[in-house]
Design a protein around this motif. Structure first.
Motif, PDB file in Angstrom:
ATOM      1  N   ASN A   1       1.373  -4.920   1.401  1.00  0.00           N
ATOM      2  CA  ASN A   1       1.509  -3.850   0.416  1.00  0.00           C
ATOM      3  C   ASN A   1       2.230  -4.300  -0.893  1.00  0.00           C
ATOM      4  O   ASN A   1       1.646  -3.925  -2.112  1.00  0.00           O
ATOM      5  CB  ASN A   1       1.912  -2.384   1.077  1.00  0.00           C
ATOM      6  N   ASP A   2       3.284  -4.844  -0.694  1.00  0.00           N
ATOM      7  CA  ASP A   2       3.994  -5.072  -1.905  1.00  0.00           C
ATOM      8  C   ASP A   2       3.311  -5.989  -3.028  1.00  0.00           C
ATOM      9  O   ASP A   2       3.677  -5.999  -4.006  1.00  0.00           O
ATOM     10  CB  ASP A   2       5.529  -5.770  -1.761  1.00  0.00           C
ATOM     11  N   PHE A   3       2.434  -6.663  -2.551  1.00  0.00           N
ATOM     12  CA  PHE A   3       1.608  -7.504  -3.402  1.00  0.00           C
ATOM     13  C   PHE A   3       0.334  -6.827  -3.733  1.00  0.00           C
ATOM     14  O   PHE A   3      -0.196  -7.127  -4.769  1.00  0.00           O
ATOM     15  CB  PHE A   3       1.278  -8.779  -2.712  1.00  0.00           C
TER      16      PHE A   3
ATOM     17  N   ASP B   1       1.688   0.665  -6.220  1.00  0.00           N
ATOM     18  CA  ASP B   1       2.952   0.891  -6.415  1.00  0.00           C
ATOM     19  C   ASP B   1       3.706  -0.062  -5.688  1.00  0.00           C
ATOM     20  O   ASP B   1       5.057   0.078  -5.617  1.00  0.00           O
ATOM     21  CB  ASP B   1       3.323   2.341  -5.845  1.00  0.00           C
ATOM     22  N   GLY B   2       3.149  -1.366  -5.601  1.00  0.00           N
ATOM     23  CA  GLY B   2       3.612  -2.454  -4.957  1.00  0.00           C
ATOM     24  C   GLY B   2       4.764  -3.043  -5.862  1.00  0.00           C
ATOM     25  O   GLY B   2       4.714  -3.210  -7.079  1.00  0.00           O
ATOM     26  N   LEU B   3       5.918  -3.409  -5.256  1.00  0.00           N
ATOM     27  CA  LEU B   3       7.039  -4.028  -5.976  1.00  0.00           C
ATOM     28  C   LEU B   3       6.839  -5.361  -6.528  1.00  0.00           C
ATOM     29  O   LEU B   3       7.352  -5.711  -7.843  1.00  0.00           O
ATOM     30  CB  LEU B   3       8.420  -3.961  -5.177  1.00  0.00           C
ATOM     31  N   MET B   4       5.816  -6.199  -6.096  1.00  0.00           N
ATOM     32  CA  MET B   4       5.411  -7.351  -6.491  1.00  0.00           C
ATOM     33  C   MET B   4       3.843  -7.575  -6.920  1.00  0.00           C
ATOM     34  O   MET B   4       3.229  -8.487  -6.950  1.00  0.00           O
ATOM     35  CB  MET B   4       5.739  -8.364  -5.494  1.00  0.00           C
ATOM     36  N   ARG B   5       3.376  -6.278  -7.282  1.00  0.00           N
ATOM     37  CA  ARG B   5       1.894  -6.202  -7.499  1.00  0.00           C
ATOM     38  C   ARG B   5       1.644  -7.062  -8.545  1.00  0.00           C
ATOM     39  O   ARG B   5       1.996  -7.088  -9.527  1.00  0.00           O
ATOM     40  CB  ARG B   5       1.643  -4.800  -7.928  1.00  0.00           C
TER      41      ARG B   5
ATOM     42  N   VAL C   1       2.979 -14.042   6.804  1.00  0.00           N
ATOM     43  CA  VAL C   1       3.829 -13.187   5.603  1.00  0.00           C
ATOM     44  C   VAL C   1       5.052 -13.329   5.200  1.00  0.00           C
ATOM     45  O   VAL C   1       5.700 -14.401   5.825  1.00  0.00           O
ATOM     46  CB  VAL C   1       3.895 -11.806   6.638  1.00  0.00           C
ATOM     47  N   ARG C   2       5.450 -12.857   4.277  1.00  0.00           N
ATOM     48  CA  ARG C   2       6.465 -12.987   3.674  1.00  0.00           C
ATOM     49  C   ARG C   2       7.594 -11.844   3.706  1.00  0.00           C
ATOM     50  O   ARG C   2       7.305 -10.883   3.310  1.00  0.00           O
ATOM     51  CB  ARG C   2       6.502 -13.069   2.173  1.00  0.00           C
TER      52      ARG C   2
ATOM     53  N   LYS D   1       7.670  -0.522   4.124  1.00  0.00           N
ATOM     54  CA  LYS D   1       6.103  -0.015   3.954  1.00  0.00           C
ATOM     55  C   LYS D   1       5.660  -1.521   3.336  1.00  0.00           C
ATOM     56  O   LYS D   1       4.691  -1.651   3.626  1.00  0.00           O
ATOM     57  CB  LYS D   1       6.127   1.207   3.236  1.00  0.00           C
ATOM     58  N   GLY D   2       6.111  -1.980   2.225  1.00  0.00           N
ATOM     59  CA  GLY D   2       5.903  -3.095   1.379  1.00  0.00           C
ATOM     60  C   GLY D   2       5.597  -4.212   2.202  1.00  0.00           C
ATOM     61  O   GLY D   2       4.963  -4.976   1.814  1.00  0.00           O
TER      62      GLY D   2
END
Length: 187
Positions: free
Chosen positions: A17-19, A23-27, A42-43, A73-74
Motif C-alpha cells: 500500500n505505501d507504494f 495516500d501511500g507514504l512512498m507512492r 515485501v519491504r 496498513k502501508g
C-alpha cells in the motif's frame, strides 16, 4: 505444473500500500497502473526505523509511522494481491531482494534457475528504481540462467526513468518482455 515452470520463480517485490495507494507514504506515479499485471518479496521496517538506510531514517522520527513499518496498513499487500498456500514471503530491508535475506538459499533449495520479476520500486528521491535494478543485477551476479523483467508489470517515478533502467538491464542480458509476450512464450 508444466515442466517449463519447474525451475522458474516469480518474484513480486514491494507491491504494498505505501507504494501504490494515493495516500501511500512512498507512492510513485504509475504504480497503480501496473497492479492488474501483477497478480513475494515485501519491504518491512522496524517502526523506529532502526533497519532503514541512513538517508531515509528521518522518515521514522518519534511518534511518526514510517513507510512500510511492520504491522502498518502501508506494509500490507496492495488490494488484489493475495499470498497463496505455496507462496513464500521474504522480508527485505534494503533495495535488493537478495541482500541480507535467505532468498538465494531458498531458490537454490527449490532448484530454481530462472527468475521472472514483477516489481514496483520507489525512486526514493533518486533517479533509479532501486529495487528493480538492484535485485536484477544481484540475480545476474548470482548466475541465474534466465532473468526476465516484465516491462509492463514494473514502474518508476517517471517514464524516462523506467525506460533508462530497462535499457540498462537489457544490456546485461536480461529479457524484457511485456506480460502478453511472456505469457505466450515457451520461457
Amino acid at each position: 505444473m508444466a515442466d517449463k515452470w519447474k525451475q522458474t520463480a516469480l518474484l513480486v517485490i514491494d507491491m504494498q500500500n505505501d507504494f501504490i495507494r494515493e495516500d501511500g507514504l512512498m507512492r510513485v506515479d504509475g504504480g497503480k497502473a501496473i497492479v492488474p499485471n501483477v497478480i513475494k518479496v515485501v519491504r518491512e521496517h522496524d517502526s523506529l526505523g532502526r533497519d532503514v538506510e541512513l538517508f531515509r531514517q528521518h522518515l521514522y522520527s518519534a511518534g511518526k509511522v514510517g513507510p512500510t513499518s511492520k504491522g502498518s496498513k502501508g506494509a500490507e499487500l496492495v488490494d488484489g494481491l493475495v499470498m497463496k498456500e505455496r507462496d513464500y514471503k521474504v522480508v527485505k530491508t534494503r533495495f535488493s531482494a537478495f541482500f541480507n535475506t535467505h532468498l538465494h538459499s531458498f531458490l537454490q533449495t527449490e532448484g530454481i534457475k530462472s527468475l521472472v520479476i514483477v516489481v514496483f520500486a520507489a525512486s526514493l528521491g533518486v533517479q533509479t528504481p532501486n529495487c528493480i535494478r538492484q535485485t536484477v543485477f544481484d540475480a545476474v551476479a548470482l548466475d541465474y540462467a534466465n532473468v526476465s523483467v516484465i516491462v509492463d508489470a514494473t514502474a518508476a517515478a517517471t517514464p524516462d526513468v523506467h525506460v533508462a533502467n530497462i535499457f540498462d538491464m537489457k544490456n546485461i542480458g536480461v529479457e524484457i518482455p511485456t506480460l502478453q509476450e511472456w505469457s505466450e512464450s515457451d520461457a
